[in-house]
Design a protein around this motif. Structure first.
Motif, short mmCIF file in Angstrom:
data_model
loop_
_atom_site.label_atom_id
_atom_site.label_comp_id
_atom_site.label_asym_id
_atom_site.label_seq_id
_atom_site.Cartn_x
_atom_site.Cartn_y
_atom_site.Cartn_z
N ASP A 341 -6.02 11.40 -32.13
CA ASP A 341 -4.66 12.44 -31.50
C ASP A 341 -3.84 11.17 -31.08
O ASP A 341 -2.98 11.04 -31.44
CB ASP A 341 -4.59 13.32 -30.70
CG ASP A 341 -6.00 14.19 -31.64
OD1 ASP A 341 -5.83 14.89 -31.85
OD2 ASP A 341 -7.36 13.57 -31.29
N ASN A 438 -9.98 20.50 -27.38
CA ASN A 438 -9.04 21.02 -27.84
C ASN A 438 -8.31 21.41 -26.54
O ASN A 438 -6.95 20.68 -26.59
CB ASN A 438 -9.04 22.40 -28.15
CG ASN A 438 -9.68 22.28 -29.70
OD1 ASN A 438 -9.18 21.44 -30.56
ND2 ASN A 438 -10.10 23.50 -30.40
N ARG A 441 -6.81 17.79 -24.90
CA ARG A 441 -6.45 16.92 -27.03
C ARG A 441 -4.81 17.58 -26.16
O ARG A 441 -3.91 16.70 -25.65
CB ARG A 441 -6.61 17.31 -27.91
CG ARG A 441 -5.32 16.38 -28.58
CD ARG A 441 -5.96 16.94 -29.57
NE ARG A 441 -7.42 16.93 -30.38
CZ ARG A 441 -8.41 17.26 -30.01
NH1 ARG A 441 -8.32 19.11 -30.23
NH2 ARG A 441 -9.69 17.32 -30.32
N ASP A 442 -4.27 19.04 -25.73
CA ASP A 442 -2.97 20.19 -25.43
C ASP A 442 -2.39 18.93 -23.99
O ASP A 442 -1.53 18.42 -24.25
CB ASP A 442 -3.11 21.11 -26.18
CG ASP A 442 -3.56 21.53 -27.06
OD1 ASP A 442 -3.77 21.13 -28.09
OD2 ASP A 442 -4.35 22.73 -27.09
#
Length: 530
Positions: A341, A438, A441-442
Motif C-alpha cells: 500500500d 481497510n 489503510r484509508d
C-alpha cells in the motif's frame, strides 16, 4: 523521529529510534556544568541531540559519561570534541579492542559469521551509516573505578558501575536531587551469547545494586521512562525467576511445591489455576539451565533456548502460544502495509523506498517520510508513527554542515509528525488482531496524500524559513535570520525578532537566544534594536 522530553527540573532526554538502534540520550543541567549521558550511535545522532538542546536553550554539555562500551552508545563521541568524556576503566579497555576493527559491510558480515558480531547490530550500523562508514572511535578522557560523584551545581550525579548480563562494564547515572536513575542497558540480556540470556548470579547482584538507589523514575536506554512501582514489580519478577531457576537446577519433580512461588513471580495467569496439567506445562517452561535463563517481557523480546523453551511470566500458557503466533502475523501485516500500500502510493508521487524511509529530491530540497516503530511494541500490539521532513542544502550550508545526499529524518530542517498536519490522522497507528486494516489503510494514505500536497507548497529553503517565521517558532531561528539577512530582507527579520520577543522574551532561556541573534544581526551590519 526523535522527541525531546523533560523530566524533573534539570533533566532532559531524547527518545530512542529502534530501526538504527539509536538509544536514549540524556542531559542533566546544573548551575555550573552540564552532563550528557551517552554519546550516541553516530556523529549525526550526537549532533541531532545537541541541536535539539540548543533549540530549547539547554547549555551545551561540558561532560559526557558512557554507560558501557557497545557501539550504539559510543560512536557519537567523536562529535563531542569540546566535551570531557568519562567512563569506567572497564569501558575504556573494551573500547580499545574496537579501535583496530574495520566497519565495512564485508568486515561486519565476516564477524557475524564467526560469531563475534550479531546480525542485529550489523544491520543497524549499515542503516545508520548509509553511504559512508567514517566513524572515528575515540577513547574516553577520564576514567573511574566503581563509583564517581559529580557536583554540577545545584544537582549531583552519581555514576556507579553495576555490571549485569548485558555488559559487565555497565554504569548507571543517578540524579540525586531529582531521584532519576538512568539505567543504560544494564537491565537487558546478553545479546552476544549464542542464545540471548541472563546469568543468574550477575542478575541478582545487579538487582541488589539497583535497589540501593532511592529512585522514583527509571530511564531505560531503548524504551520509555517508567515509575518506581512499575520497575519494582518487574524487578521482583526477574529476581523470582532467577532464584527459582537456580533453586531447581533446570527442573524439579515435586512441581507443586514450587507453584506458590511460581504464582508470586507472575509465571502463569488466572486461567491456568485449577488445571494441573496446564500448570505443569507452564512450570516446565520456567526452569531451564543451571547457570543461565532466558527472559520474555518486560525488558526484552521472547528469548528461546533449545530446550526447554523460555521463561514466561505475566502470561499463562495459552497467552504464550498466542503471542508466538500473533506476533508473527501482526508484523507481517505491517510489512504488507508498507509493501502493498504505502510503497506504490508514494512511488506514484516520486518517492523511493529504503527500509522504512521514503524520499524524493527536487532542486536543493529532499522530501522525506519515515515510518517509526514504537519502542513499546509487543507481540500482540504493533504501533508506529509517521514522521515527515524536508532537508534543504542551502540551510545546511548556512549551518556550516556537510551537504547530505541521503539525510536521515532527524537531519531534516523542517520536521513534523503526520498528525500535526493531517488532523484526521491519529498520533500513533496501532495494529492488533482486531484492527480493521481497510480503515487503517484509508486513514494512512489520506494522511500521506495531505502531506504530499503540503510538500507541493514548500519549494525552497525560504519556504521552510517562512513557515517557522510565521509561527513564530524558535526552531531554526539562527538559520532563518541568516537567510533573511543574507537575502537583504531586513524587514522580515525584524518582524520575526519582535514576534519571538513577544512570545519568549520573559523566559529565562531567552538570554541565550538573544546573544545568538545579536551576533547574527551584527554579522550583517544590521542594528539589533529597532
Amino acid at each position: 523521529m526523535h522527541a525531546i522530553e523533560r523530566i524533573g527540573q534539570r533533566v532532559w532526554y531524547m527518545t530512542p529510534v529502534a530501526e538504527t538502534d539509536r538509544p536514549v540520550l540524556g542531559v542533566v543541567a546544573g548551575d555550573d556544568k552540564t552532563l550528557m549521558i551517552d554519546a550516541g550511535n553516530s556523529e549525526r545522532h550526537a549532533r541531532c541531540f545537541l541541536h535539539e538542546l540548543s533549540e530549547r536553550g539547554v547549555p551545551r554539555p561540558d561532560l559526557v559519561v558512557l554507560t558501557h562500551w557497545h557501539w550504539d552508545h559510543i560512536f557519537g563521541l567523536s562529535a563531542l570534541a569540546d566535551t570531557v568524556s568519562i567512563a569506567s576503566g572497564d569501558t575504556r579497555k573494551a573500547i580499545e579492542k574496537l579501535m583496530p576493527l574495520s566497519w565495512s559491510d564485508e568486515a561486519l558480515d565476516a564477524r557475524v559469521r564467526e560469531g563475534t558480531e550479531i546480525q542485529f547490530c550489523a544491520d543497524a550500523i549499515k542503516k545508520e551509516f548509509v553511504g559512508q562508514r567514517d566513524m572515528k572511535i575515540v577513547l574516553p578522557q577520564v576514567g573511574f573505578e566503581e563509583r564517581l560523584q559529580i557536583d554540577l551545581g545545584g544537582v549531583t550525579c552519581i555514576l556507579q558501575q553495576v555490571g549485569g548480563s548485558h555488559a559487565p562494564d555497565s554504569v548507571v547515572v543517578y540524579v540525586k536531587e531529582e531521584k532519576i536513575l538512568f539505567l543504560g542497558d544494564c537491565i537487558y540480556s546478553d545479546i552476544y551469547a549464542a542464545n540471548r540470556n541472563y546469568k543468574i548470579g550477575e542478575t541478582l547482584r545487579l538487582l541488589d545494586r539497583l535497589a540501593a538507589f532511592d529512585a522514583e523514575t527509571y530511564v531505560l536506554s531503548h524504551g520509555l521512562p517508567i515509575a518506581k512501582a512499575e520497575f519494582d514489580q518487574e524487578a521482583a519478577m526477574l529476581r523470582a525467576v532467577a532464584v527459582l531457576t537456580d533453586r531447581f537446577k533446570g527442573g524439579y519433580n515435586e512441581r507443586d511445591r514450587g507453584l506458590p512461588e511460581c504464582r508470586a513471580a507472575g509465571a502463569y495467569g488466572r486461567r491456568a489455576a485449577g488445571h494441573r496439567r496446564i500448570r505443569e506445562r507452564v512450570f516446565n517452561l520456567i526452569f531451564i539451565q543451571t547457570s543461565i535463563f532466558a527472559l520474555t517481557a518486560p525488558f526484552g523480546p521472547v528469548c528461546e533456548l533449545k530446550s526447554p523453551v523460555a521463561i514466561v511470566f505475566g502470561w499463562d500458557f495459552f497467552s504464550v502460544i498466542r503471542i508466538k503466533r500473533g506476533g508473527i502475523a501482526l508484523q507481517q501485516r505491517f510489512n504488507d502495509l508498507m509493501k502493498q500500500d504505502v510503497k506504490p502510493f508514494l512511488a506514484e508521487r516520486g518517492f523511493a523506498r529504503k527500509g522504512l524511509n521514503f524520499s524524493k529530491s527536487a532542486d536543493d530540497l529532499i522530501y522525506m517520510f519515515n515510518f517509526q516503530k514504537s519502542a513499546g511494541n509487543s507481540a500482540d500490539h504493533v504501533m508506529f508513527y509517521v514522521n515527515f521532513g524536508i532537508y534543504a542544502a542551502k540551510l545546511a550550508h548556512l549551518q556550516s554542515k556537510e551537504i547530505q545526499t541521503a539525510p536521515q529524518e532527524p537531519e531534516c530542517h523542517f520536521r513534523a509528525r503526520i498528525e500535526e498536519l493531517a488532523r484526521a490522522v491519529p498520533a500513533r497507528f496501532s495494529l492488533t488482531p482486531d484492527t480493521n486494516m481497510n480503515d487503517l489503510r484509508d486513514t494512512l494514505l489520506n494522511g500521506l496524500d495531505e502531506v504530499v500536497r503540503f510538500y507541493d507548497t514548500m519549494t525552497s529553503a525560504r519556504s521552510i524559513v517562512d513557515y517557522y517565521v510565521a509561527g513564530p517558532y524558535l526552531h531554526l531561528g539562527e538559520e532563518s535570520f541568516e537567510l533573511l539577512l543574507q537575502s537583504g530582507d531586513e524587514a522580515a527579520a525584524r518582524r520575526y525578532l519582535e514576534a519571538l520577543k513577544d512570545k519568549h522574551g520573559a523566559e529565562n532561556r531567552w538570554a541565550i537566544f538573544d546573544l545568538k541573534y545579536r551576533a547574527i544581526f551584527s554579522k550583517y551590519g544590521v542594528p539589533y534594536e529597532s
